[in-house]
Motif scaffolding. Structure first.
Motif, mmCIF file in Angstrom:
data_model
loop_
_atom_site.group_PDB
_atom_site.id
_atom_site.type_symbol
_atom_site.label_atom_id
_atom_site.label_comp_id
_atom_site.label_asym_id
_atom_site.label_seq_id
_atom_site.Cartn_x
_atom_site.Cartn_y
_atom_site.Cartn_z
ATOM 1 N N LEU A 5 -8.619 -30.625 28.476
ATOM 2 C CA LEU A 5 -9.905 -29.556 28.580
ATOM 3 C C LEU A 5 -9.966 -29.232 30.221
ATOM 4 O O LEU A 5 -10.094 -30.178 30.866
ATOM 5 C CB LEU A 5 -11.032 -30.410 27.922
ATOM 6 N N PRO A 6 -10.053 -27.957 30.345
ATOM 7 C CA PRO A 6 -10.349 -27.630 31.695
ATOM 8 C C PRO A 6 -11.828 -27.677 32.119
ATOM 9 O O PRO A 6 -12.677 -27.862 31.295
ATOM 10 C CB PRO A 6 -9.972 -26.083 31.699
ATOM 11 N N VAL A 7 -12.041 -28.304 33.097
ATOM 12 C CA VAL A 7 -13.371 -28.795 33.675
ATOM 13 C C VAL A 7 -13.711 -28.320 35.124
ATOM 14 O O VAL A 7 -12.762 -28.078 35.718
ATOM 15 C CB VAL A 7 -13.604 -30.492 33.538
ATOM 16 N N PHE A 8 -14.971 -28.163 35.079
ATOM 17 C CA PHE A 8 -15.469 -27.731 36.473
ATOM 18 C C PHE A 8 -15.369 -29.122 37.420
ATOM 19 O O PHE A 8 -15.431 -29.880 37.251
ATOM 20 C CB PHE A 8 -16.750 -26.884 36.504
ATOM 21 N N ALA A 9 -15.157 -28.669 38.659
ATOM 22 C CA ALA A 9 -15.181 -29.549 39.787
ATOM 23 C C ALA A 9 -16.677 -30.155 39.942
ATOM 24 O O ALA A 9 -17.642 -29.519 39.632
ATOM 25 C CB ALA A 9 -14.961 -29.075 41.308
ATOM 26 N N GLU A 10 -16.682 -31.348 40.494
ATOM 27 C CA GLU A 10 -18.217 -32.097 40.594
ATOM 28 C C GLU A 10 -19.000 -31.078 41.387
ATOM 29 O O GLU A 10 -20.359 -31.464 41.022
ATOM 30 C CB GLU A 10 -18.242 -33.480 40.915
ATOM 31 N N THR A 11 -18.561 -30.328 42.270
ATOM 32 C CA THR A 11 -19.433 -29.707 42.963
ATOM 33 C C THR A 11 -19.981 -28.366 42.443
ATOM 34 O O THR A 11 -20.769 -27.575 43.132
ATOM 35 C CB THR A 11 -18.726 -29.336 44.447
ATOM 36 N N ALA A 17 -22.077 -28.974 32.325
ATOM 37 C CA ALA A 17 -21.381 -28.363 31.168
ATOM 38 C C ALA A 17 -20.290 -29.061 30.765
ATOM 39 O O ALA A 17 -19.952 -29.251 29.441
ATOM 40 C CB ALA A 17 -21.608 -26.987 31.243
ATOM 41 N N SER A 18 -19.457 -29.179 31.744
ATOM 42 C CA SER A 18 -18.122 -29.911 31.518
ATOM 43 C C SER A 18 -18.212 -31.207 31.013
ATOM 44 O O SER A 18 -17.397 -31.581 30.044
ATOM 45 C CB SER A 18 -17.149 -29.901 32.877
ATOM 46 N N VAL A 19 -19.045 -32.003 31.586
ATOM 47 C CA VAL A 19 -19.421 -33.460 30.998
ATOM 48 C C VAL A 19 -19.882 -33.434 29.415
ATOM 49 O O VAL A 19 -19.297 -34.166 28.577
ATOM 50 C CB VAL A 19 -20.362 -34.132 31.748
ATOM 51 N N PHE A 20 -20.967 -32.493 29.307
ATOM 52 C CA PHE A 20 -21.261 -32.143 28.077
ATOM 53 C C PHE A 20 -20.447 -31.853 26.918
ATOM 54 O O PHE A 20 -20.244 -32.537 25.985
ATOM 55 C CB PHE A 20 -22.385 -31.166 27.757
ATOM 56 N N GLU A 24 -18.614 -34.282 23.863
ATOM 57 C CA GLU A 24 -18.644 -33.987 22.431
ATOM 58 C C GLU A 24 -17.413 -33.795 21.659
ATOM 59 O O GLU A 24 -17.210 -33.891 20.645
ATOM 60 C CB GLU A 24 -19.573 -32.457 22.456
ATOM 61 N N ALA A 25 -16.438 -33.211 22.376
ATOM 62 C CA ALA A 25 -14.997 -33.208 21.870
ATOM 63 C C ALA A 25 -14.562 -34.521 21.940
ATOM 64 O O ALA A 25 -13.925 -34.728 20.708
ATOM 65 C CB ALA A 25 -14.318 -32.286 23.109
ATOM 66 N N ILE A 26 -14.772 -35.390 22.600
ATOM 67 C CA ILE A 26 -14.354 -36.864 22.305
ATOM 68 C C ILE A 26 -15.094 -37.677 21.275
ATOM 69 O O ILE A 26 -14.329 -38.132 20.474
ATOM 70 C CB ILE A 26 -14.458 -37.578 23.791
ATOM 71 N N ARG A 27 -16.478 -37.319 21.242
ATOM 72 C CA ARG A 27 -16.992 -37.749 20.078
ATOM 73 C C ARG A 27 -16.441 -37.305 18.795
ATOM 74 O O ARG A 27 -16.218 -37.971 17.702
ATOM 75 C CB ARG A 27 -18.434 -37.571 20.002
ATOM 76 N N TYR A 28 -16.202 -35.979 18.491
ATOM 77 C CA TYR A 28 -15.537 -35.254 17.668
ATOM 78 C C TYR A 28 -14.184 -35.849 17.101
ATOM 79 O O TYR A 28 -13.997 -36.366 16.008
ATOM 80 C CB TYR A 28 -15.416 -33.696 17.436
ATOM 81 N N CYS A 47 -14.618 -38.629 34.780
ATOM 82 C CA CYS A 47 -14.108 -39.754 34.070
ATOM 83 C C CYS A 47 -15.055 -40.839 34.078
ATOM 84 O O CYS A 47 -15.391 -41.456 33.035
ATOM 85 C CB CYS A 47 -12.606 -40.166 34.636
ATOM 86 N N GLU A 48 -15.630 -40.967 35.249
ATOM 87 C CA GLU A 48 -16.646 -42.046 35.429
ATOM 88 C C GLU A 48 -17.892 -41.817 34.728
ATOM 89 O O GLU A 48 -18.141 -42.886 34.165
ATOM 90 C CB GLU A 48 -16.931 -42.107 36.854
ATOM 91 N N VAL A 49 -18.392 -40.613 34.447
ATOM 92 C CA VAL A 49 -19.559 -40.329 33.883
ATOM 93 C C VAL A 49 -19.378 -40.594 32.290
ATOM 94 O O VAL A 49 -20.118 -41.137 31.604
ATOM 95 C CB VAL A 49 -19.948 -38.845 34.136
#
Length: 135
Positions: A5-11, A17-20, A24-28, A47-49
């Motif tokens: 999954l492409p994600v935004f940088a923490e900054t 939104a990436s974390v969310f 949800e993708a992992i839970r699914y 990954c930590e979050v």
């Protein structure tokens, strides 16, 4: 199973939104495929979050406490490098070639609802009802 999954940088303003979306993708995938071990790989912060979120006290505590009951193994969440991830073991399953027995299908569409009853490959009854989803 594995996914990317492409994600935004923490900054970036879209990091939350990436974390969310990742959570949800992992839970699914957990409910779709099952499992007792979650291995995360990617940017350290996300990954930590997610590791915390999938802990027994995190946002996804239900999954973290239910999966060990199902698999009779401890729930494990780890952060690893991409090289440490196990090979993907997804095996495609061909289904739907056999149409014996009784089946029902329901399709809730944007503008209509369709329902069909089939027995041994023969349509017994079907209905289509138009509706306005905005009402």
């Amino acid at each position: 199973g594995r996914d990317k999954l492409p994600v935004f940088a923490e900054t970036h303003e879209g990091f939350d939104a990436s974390v969310f979306i990742a959570g949800e993708a992992i839970r699914y995938m957990i409910w779709q495929r099952g499992g007792f071990k979650l291995l995360l790989s990617g940017p350290a912060k996300i990954c930590e979050v997610l590791k915390e979120a999938f802990s027994p006290t995190g946002k996804y505590a239900f999954e973290a406490t239910t999966m060990p009951k199902i698999y009779k193994k401890p729930w494990i969440v780890g952060i690893v490098s991409e090289k440490e991830l196990p090979a993907n073991k997804d095996v495609p399953v061909i289904c739907g070639k056999e149409a014996t027995g009784c089946r029902i299908a329901f399709d809730l569409g944007k503008s209509d609802v369709k329902c069909v009853a089939v027995k041994d490959g023969e349509v017994i009854d079907s209905a289509e009802t138009e509706w306005d989803v905005t009402n």
